[in-house]
Design a protein around this motif. Structure first.
Motif, mmCIF file in Angstrom:
data_model
loop_
_atom_site.group_PDB
_atom_site.id
_atom_site.type_symbol
_atom_site.label_atom_id
_atom_site.label_comp_id
_atom_site.label_asym_id
_atom_site.label_seq_id
_atom_site.Cartn_x
_atom_site.Cartn_y
_atom_site.Cartn_z
ATOM 1 N N PHE A 285 -117.207 31.326 4.687
ATOM 2 C CA PHE A 285 -116.534 30.079 4.334
ATOM 3 C C PHE A 285 -115.368 30.310 3.379
ATOM 4 O O PHE A 285 -114.659 29.368 3.023
ATOM 5 C CB PHE A 285 -117.529 29.093 3.719
ATOM 6 N N PRO B 296 -119.962 23.979 -2.933
ATOM 7 C CA PRO B 296 -119.027 23.790 -1.817
ATOM 8 C C PRO B 296 -119.701 23.799 -0.454
ATOM 9 O O PRO B 296 -119.284 23.086 0.453
ATOM 10 C CB PRO B 296 -118.058 24.973 -1.966
ATOM 11 N N VAL B 297 -120.760 24.605 -0.310
ATOM 12 C CA VAL B 297 -121.389 24.736 1.006
ATOM 13 C C VAL B 297 -122.878 25.009 0.852
ATOM 14 O O VAL B 297 -123.307 25.719 -0.056
ATOM 15 C CB VAL B 297 -120.706 25.861 1.826
ATOM 16 N N ILE C 27 -122.733 32.809 3.063
ATOM 17 C CA ILE C 27 -121.732 31.969 2.405
ATOM 18 C C ILE C 27 -120.329 32.555 2.565
ATOM 19 O O ILE C 27 -119.347 31.832 2.675
ATOM 20 C CB ILE C 27 -122.079 31.812 0.915
ATOM 21 N N VAL D 235 -122.104 18.096 -1.983
ATOM 22 C CA VAL D 235 -121.789 19.296 -1.207
ATOM 23 C C VAL D 235 -120.647 18.963 -0.262
ATOM 24 O O VAL D 235 -120.627 17.880 0.335
ATOM 25 C CB VAL D 235 -123.039 19.815 -0.449
ATOM 26 N N HIS E 286 -119.546 20.932 2.474
ATOM 27 C CA HIS E 286 -119.837 21.292 3.861
ATOM 28 C C HIS E 286 -121.315 21.634 3.980
ATOM 29 O O HIS E 286 -121.826 22.461 3.229
ATOM 30 C CB HIS E 286 -118.985 22.478 4.311
ATOM 31 N N ALA E 287 -121.979 20.997 4.926
ATOM 32 C CA ALA E 287 -123.408 21.230 5.147
ATOM 33 C C ALA E 287 -123.640 21.521 6.627
ATOM 34 O O ALA E 287 -124.083 20.647 7.387
ATOM 35 C CB ALA E 287 -124.226 20.028 4.693
ATOM 36 N N PRO E 288 -123.339 22.745 7.073
ATOM 37 C CA PRO E 288 -123.528 23.082 8.483
ATOM 38 C C PRO E 288 -125.000 23.120 8.871
ATOM 39 O O PRO E 288 -125.874 23.341 8.029
ATOM 40 C CB PRO E 288 -122.898 24.485 8.584
ATOM 41 N N ALA F 296 -112.237 26.165 -4.141
ATOM 42 C CA ALA F 296 -113.454 25.420 -3.805
ATOM 43 C C ALA F 296 -113.869 24.520 -4.966
ATOM 44 O O ALA F 296 -114.290 23.380 -4.773
ATOM 45 C CB ALA F 296 -114.577 26.399 -3.460
ATOM 46 N N GLY G 263 -122.193 28.417 -3.453
ATOM 47 C CA GLY G 263 -122.831 28.049 -2.204
ATOM 48 C C GLY G 263 -124.321 28.328 -2.287
ATOM 49 O O GLY G 263 -124.779 29.052 -3.175
ATOM 50 N N LEU H 130 -126.464 28.193 8.717
ATOM 51 C CA LEU H 130 -125.690 28.955 7.740
ATOM 52 C C LEU H 130 -126.402 30.280 7.515
ATOM 53 O O LEU H 130 -127.520 30.320 7.008
ATOM 54 C CB LEU H 130 -125.568 28.167 6.429
#
Length: 229
Positions: A195, A163-164, A192, A182, A184-186, A8, A136, A189
């Motif tokens: 992921f 990373p997230v 963490i 960042v 990944h920004a779902p 990551a 994260g 969440l």
């Protein structure tokens, strides 16, 4: 999405370098949030050819819900605390309980400072690009405290690199970080860990070994001009 934290970090470094280059932001210092942020930050610092340091922050858990961040406290000559007033009210917290938790977490910070840094001097962020790295964000409490502390210590530019992180949190984080990178920004969440294939909890011994190896490598490498390209 990531095999482990080191992967990551390698992936995170590429867009971070691009962003810092766009901003002509040179002379960065990478501050890891231990323990989980250490292997991520090591790879970021290696690719930025930047010094690696720690920013020691502890989450203050809500009463009865230790995993829920009521706030966070960060190390320093004048330790700073960030309090999530909504969580404090919703979980029945009060000022006395918050003060007790703050003292407890500051004691843990002191223990970690001695163990992780030993006699190694920490790097002042004054006039520098301070890059805060973690594995994260969930609530962002520890990152907020870290960024606020570095800004208060005179950082010229504060950067959050993770990373997230949940998309809904990023707007709030912009109150603390001048730049956010960042991967990944779902929209939702809950944790963490999903992921990562390997998201084991790092031990103190593992953290110390990673830091010592990274610092020995950096100390043996000739200094650069601090540029990111």
């Amino acid at each position: 999405m990531f095999t482990n934290r080191s992967e990551a970090g390698r992936l995170l470094a590429e867009p971070l370098i691009e962003r810092l280059t766009e901003l002509e932001a040179h002379d960065p210092v990478v501050y890891a949030l231990p323990r989980g942020g250490v292997p991520v930050a090591i790879e970021v610092a290696r690719r930025l050819h930047a010094p690696l340091d720690l920013i020691l922050v502890r989450k203050i858990g809500a009463p009865g819900y230790p995993e829920v961040a009521m706030g966070a406290v960060v190390d320093g000559a004048s330790p700073q605390a960030i309090v999530n007033e909504d969580v404090l009210a919703a979980t029945g917290g009060d000022s006395m309980g918050l003060a007790r938790a703050r003292r407890r977490e500051l004691a843990e910070i002191a223990r970690r400072r001695t163990l992780y840094l030993n006699d190694r001097s920490q790097i002042s962020p004054r006039g520098r690009v301070a890059v805060v790295v973690d594995d994260g964000l969930a609530t962002g409490a520890t990152a907020k405290a870290a960024l606020a502390a570095l800004k208060g210590q005179g950082a010229a530019l504060t950067v959050l690199a993770v990373p997230v992180a949940p998309a809904e949190l990023l707007g709030e984080m912009r109150q603390y970080a001048d730049v956010i990178v960042v991967l990944h920004a779902p929209q939702e969440l809950w944790a963490i860990g999903p992921f990562y294939t390997d998201f084991h909890q790092l031990s103190d011994n593992e953290t110390v070994a990673l830091l010592q190896e990274a610092w020995a490598e950096a100390d043996a490498t000739p200094p650069t001009d601090g540029r990111t390209n």
